[in-house]
Design a protein around this motif. Structure first.
Motif, PDB file in Angstrom:
ATOM      1  N   ALA A 188       0.831  -1.207   0.000  1.00 27.43           N
ATOM      2  CA  ALA A 188       0.000   0.000   0.000  1.00 27.43           C
ATOM      3  C   ALA A 188       0.868   1.260   0.000  1.00 27.43           C
ATOM      4  O   ALA A 188       0.552   2.253  -0.681  1.00 27.43           O
ATOM      5  N   ARG A 189       1.975   1.211   0.742  1.00 24.59           N
ATOM      6  CA  ARG A 189       2.884   2.367   0.778  1.00 24.59           C
ATOM      7  C   ARG A 189       3.583   2.566  -0.564  1.00 24.59           C
ATOM      8  O   ARG A 189       3.843   3.709  -0.980  1.00 24.59           O
ATOM      9  N   ILE A 190       3.882   1.469  -1.252  1.00 29.74           N
ATOM     10  CA  ILE A 190       4.485   1.566  -2.592  1.00 29.74           C
ATOM     11  C   ILE A 190       3.499   2.227  -3.547  1.00 29.74           C
ATOM     12  O   ILE A 190       3.869   3.101  -4.345  1.00 29.74           O
ATOM     13  N   ILE A 191       2.235   1.831  -3.463  1.00 35.41           N
ATOM     14  CA  ILE A 191       1.198   2.412  -4.313  1.00 35.41           C
ATOM     15  C   ILE A 191       1.054   3.910  -4.033  1.00 35.41           C
ATOM     16  O   ILE A 191       0.943   4.729  -4.952  1.00 35.41           O
ATOM     17  N   GLU A 192       1.064   4.274  -2.759  1.00 34.28           N
ATOM     18  CA  GLU A 192       0.984   5.689  -2.384  1.00 34.28           C
ATOM     19  C   GLU A 192       2.164   6.469  -2.961  1.00 34.28           C
ATOM     20  O   GLU A 192       2.001   7.602  -3.432  1.00 34.28           O
ATOM     21  N   ALA A 193       3.346   5.877  -2.918  1.00 33.79           N
ATOM     22  CA  ALA A 193       4.534   6.530  -3.477  1.00 33.79           C
ATOM     23  C   ALA A 193       4.374   6.737  -4.985  1.00 33.79           C
ATOM     24  O   ALA A 193       4.766   7.780  -5.528  1.00 33.79           O
TER      25      ALA A 193
END
Length: 231
Positions: A188-193
């Motif tokens: 999810a954090r990768i997607i946000e990035a």
């Protein structure tokens, strides 16, 4: 050399491609064990092809690092060591970190939505205790990012490493170690990035997403190995 009598045969492939695909699958899933001697005549009979395409397939598998060929002596399945996981995962982490960094600047909105869907399914598989499905969805998530990076070299080396990692898990784990919720959170954090086009953050979280399970798997294998030795 026990070879299954019944298996799903790929269609529309040359004899060499069919032999390569099936022998590779048998090596990955442990049907053909590390160090096992490979007899081209037996493989040819099992696959319903001549010995020539089998020999050609074995040469390709040697290039992949799955087979050891000793001319004039024998051909064997390449062995696997426990410490190999530290080398494989660290290399894959570097490659996928680069892929995430590159993809961050030009990944499409459609691809981001696909990543969100894969991660939702991945999180559901973890919650429902479906490790095989979770492993498959995790690979799809990472492969989509590699595709988005548009780097053929990263894609090629990544695919080769994933074959060895999958084989490693079959050799050393009776079943895959369940992915944790931390994996889905990192996704999810990768997607946000990606949504922020933050290449540095995407690369950093991606690296952590692979090095963390590497350490967990290594510790799991070491603990079980010590337990076996004490018996």
């Amino acid at each position: 050399m026990p070879i299954p009598k019944s298996y799903s045969s790929p269609v529309r492939m040359t004899a060499k491609e069919r032999a390569f695909s099936q022998i590779q699958r048998w090596i990955i899933d442990g049907t053909l064990q590390p160090g096992e001697k490979l007899v081209d005549a037996e493989l040819a009979e099992a696959l319903g092809v001549s010995r020539t395409p089998v020999r050609e397939a074995l040469q390709l598998l040697e290039v992949q690092g799955l087979v050891e060929m000793h001319p004039g002596r024998d051909t064997r399945v390449q062995t696997v060591e426990k410490d190999d996981i530290l080398k494989m995962y660290a290399t894959l982490a570097a490659l996928h970190s680069l892929a995430a960094e590159t993809a961050a600047t030009h990944i499409s909105a459609e691809q981001i939505e696909q990543l969100k869907g894969l991660n939702a399914d991945f999180a559901a598989a973890i919650k429902q205790g479906q490790p095989y499905q979770a492993m498959e969805l995790d690979e799809q998530f990472h492969n989509l990012i590699v595709d988005a990076s548009d780097n053929a070299y990263v894609a090629s080396f990544s695919a080769s490493l994933q074959i060895h990692i999958r084989r490693f898990k079959y050799v050393f784990l009776a079943q895959p170690v369940s992915a944790t919720a931390a994996s889905a959170e990192e996704h999810a954090r990768i997607i946000e990035a990606f949504e922020k086009k933050d290449a540095a953050l995407a690369a950093s979280v991606m690296k952590k997403n692979l090095l963390r399970p590497m350490n967990e798997l290594y510790a799991f294998i070491q603990n079980h190995s010590e337990g076996d030795d004490s018996k």
